[in-house]
Scaffold this active site. Structure first.
Site, short mmCIF file in Angstrom:
data_model
loop_
_atom_site.label_atom_id
_atom_site.label_comp_id
_atom_site.label_asym_id
_atom_site.label_seq_id
_atom_site.Cartn_x
_atom_site.Cartn_y
_atom_site.Cartn_z
N CYS A 149 0.84 12.88 7.11
CA CYS A 149 -0.53 13.41 6.97
C CYS A 149 -0.93 13.99 8.32
CB CYS A 149 -1.51 12.30 6.58
SG CYS A 149 -3.22 12.88 6.71
N CYS A 152 -4.13 12.39 9.85
CA CYS A 152 -3.90 11.14 10.60
C CYS A 152 -2.90 11.34 11.72
CB CYS A 152 -3.29 10.04 9.72
SG CYS A 152 -4.23 9.57 8.28
N CYS A 166 -3.48 11.51 1.01
CA CYS A 166 -3.80 10.54 2.06
C CYS A 166 -5.14 9.88 1.69
CB CYS A 166 -3.91 11.26 3.40
SG CYS A 166 -4.85 10.32 4.61
N LYS A 317 -21.00 8.80 5.08
CA LYS A 317 -19.90 9.02 6.01
C LYS A 317 -20.16 10.32 6.79
CE LYS A 317 -14.89 9.26 5.91
NZ LYS A 317 -14.39 10.60 6.12
#
Ligand code: MSP
Length: 521
Positions: A149, A152, A166, A317
């Protein structure tokens, strides 16, 4: 001796840390990806690093505070391509890295260095480190088949994926099938567990420690540390077809920034790090891979990794796509840098997740800062002008205990909210003292007693200014100045002497000026 025992024995040297009492305090933040500009989450980690740095300087220690940018990443290439800078990735990196450095300057962050992983000093250290691990026999060639990914910058297992994506970035992952270099991470399983048990302070908070122990014990595998023909990255020494995996390279900034591979004397002086500040998202890299890498290279381990929580914004978020990422510079120009620092450290319990709300920031500005701290200063200074000819009267020896011990233990345990609570106990008690004693009324009948009350309050303000120094440095300086002190001279003083009761000199002319926390528009 069985195999496990042998490993623990052979790396025993690496586990022993030198006496660090006289060395500079060395604190780091993660180095940030440059595919975007900093948001409040990044500023949070960096501000905490600054608070810690200022605290130790206040205690008379030399401090090395390192932050920087993580540039050898596929993310950087993709971000450059997105803004049509694909053929000038280097230029893009230079510009973006400068944006990060400038942001920290604008926020008055007192980092002592800013490292970029594209710098030559970093490259040299990484090469040296790779060779040391290779010489230890901990790097081998193998074939990697799995998922990667880019979000990440990490290899994921099939079982990590959700609907083939992911789970963190909700994005497609890339299937990778290639010959890679691997690091024998599993060789260090027992040593890591032994280290964590022997050094309870190594991973904080405790909840994270359990997560890491589980991971090391039950899930950790050897890790691929190179990418074949990757576009960016540091070439593997002796095999330039491969580039070093970005995390293996990035973690090494903590060594290369203090001279590993380029300046041995500086390295010996500063390493090991006293504190790595990280977000909870990157704790496995810092508490498993990183110490194992150091063990392999025979380098002492850092003293502590502290993982803080993540922010949401008004309960949601924070993300670029949602467009709710908060710009720390814009925010600090609204309320001031110190109010922002105060809010972040007071509102969010360090180590836990927290929610950021502009409304609550404004509320706290008005109540804690304006009504409590600001008013205290304003009233005490005004009364001193009116009833004591604007001069500090003799400081009475008798006084309530200032909770320095509690404050120090909170600061050293990174419990910033608790440290501020201690300061606020003093502030609130002083406000109550004014209400109870009514110096303006006493002044009419007993001017001497009124002066005593004011002297007590002025000295209390000086003590408060010291307590606030690491967290609200500009406010502290403002208080010193209004008390008629030269802030620059104050800051040079020995901490113990400076915080002993009675430091204000009788007769000093105070310099009352504008309120510390003007009303927000
Ligand atoms: N480049 C790696 C770190 C390498 S360190 C050897 C990386 N960079 S990052 O830019 O994605 O994020 C770094 C850090 O930013 C996180 O660990 C965390 O400290 C901070 N944060 C990023 N988003 C955040 C929030 N929403 N809330 C709090 N902190 C956040 O990972």
């Amino acid at each position: 001796m069985d195999d496990k025992q042998k490993i623990i024995e052979t790396i025993g040297g690496a586990l022993q840390r030198p006496d660090i009492s006289d060395k500079p305090y060395y604190v780091t933040t993660p180095i940030y990806y440059v595919n975007d500009k900093p948001h409040i989450g990044h500023a949070y980690t960096t501000i905490v690093g600054d608070v810690v740095s200022r605290y130790w300087r206040m205690r008379g220690k030399e401090v090395a505070y390192v932050t920087g940018t993580d540039e050898n990443s596929q993310k950087s290439v993709e971000a450059a391509q997105k803004v049509d800078r694909g053929d000038d990735v280097k230029g893009y990196l230079d510009e973006m890295s400068a944006v990060w450095a400038r942001t920290w300057d604008d926020l008055d962050i007192t980092n002592t260095d800013f490292i970029r992983t594209t710098e030559d000093r970093h490259l040299k250290g990484v090469e040296k480190f790779w060779k040391a691990v290779e010489a230890e026999g901990d790097i081998y060639k193998g074939s990697y088949v799995g998922w990667y990914c880019v979000g990440c910058e990490a290899f994921l297992k099939e079982s990590d994926l959700e609907d083939g994506k992911c789970p963190t970035h909700k994005k497609e992952v890339k299937k990778i099938e290639e010959e890679n270099y691997f690091f024998k991470l599993t060789k260090y399983r027992d040593a890591l567990l032994a280290y964590i048990t022997a050094h309870p302070e190594f991973i904080s908070p405790n909840s994270r420690k359990h997560e890491i122990i589980n991971y090391i014990r039950d899930h950790m595998e050897d890790i691929s540390i190179s990418r074949h023909k990757a576009e960016v990255g540091i070439p593997v020494p002796g095999d330039h077809e491969h580039k070093i995996y970005v995390w293996f390279d990035a973690l090494l900034n903590y060594l290369t920034a203090v001279g590993y591979g380029t300046d041995d004397e500086m390295f010996q002086k500063n390493w090991p790090a006293d504190l790595h500040l990280v977000g909870k998202d990157i704790i496995k890299f810092h508490c498993a891979l990183w110490p194992a890498m150091l063990m392999a290279a025979g380098v002492p381990l850092p003293r502590r990794v502290y993982a803080h929580g993540f922010f949401t914004i008004d309960g949601t978020k924070m993300s670029k796509s949602l467009g709710n990422a908060i710009d720390p510079i814009a925010l600090s120009s609204e309320v001031g840098i110190d109010a922002l620092r105060y809010f972040l450290l007071r509102e969010i319990s360090f180590g836990e997740d927290g929610d950021f709300s502009s409304q609550r920031l404004r509320d706290r500005y008005q109540t804690d800062l304006g009504n409590e701290l600001g008013n205290l200063c304003h009233r005490v200074l005004s009364m001193t002008e009116k009833n004591a000819d604007g001069k500090v009267p003799a400081i009475p020896a008798e006084h309530d205990e200032i909770p320095w011990e509690e404050y120090i233990s909170a600061m050293e345990d990174l419990k910033f909210g608790r440290a501020l609570d201690e300061a606020w106990k003093v502030i609130r008690a002083a406000n109550k003292f004014i209400e109870d004693e009514k110096p303006w009324a006493v002044a009419k009948e007993n001017p001497e007693k009124a002066q005593q009350i004011l002297a007590h309050l002025l000295e209390t303000l000086r003590q408060v200014a010291w307590m606030l120094l690491p967290i609200m440095p500009h406010v502290s300086e403002g208080i010193f100045t209004q008390l008629g002190l030269d802030a620059a001279v104050e800051l040079q003083k020995d901490f113990e002497d400076a915080t002993a009761w009675g430091g204000l000199v009788q007769g000093t002319k105070i310099a009352k000026s504008d309120p510390l926390f003007p009303r927000l528009s």
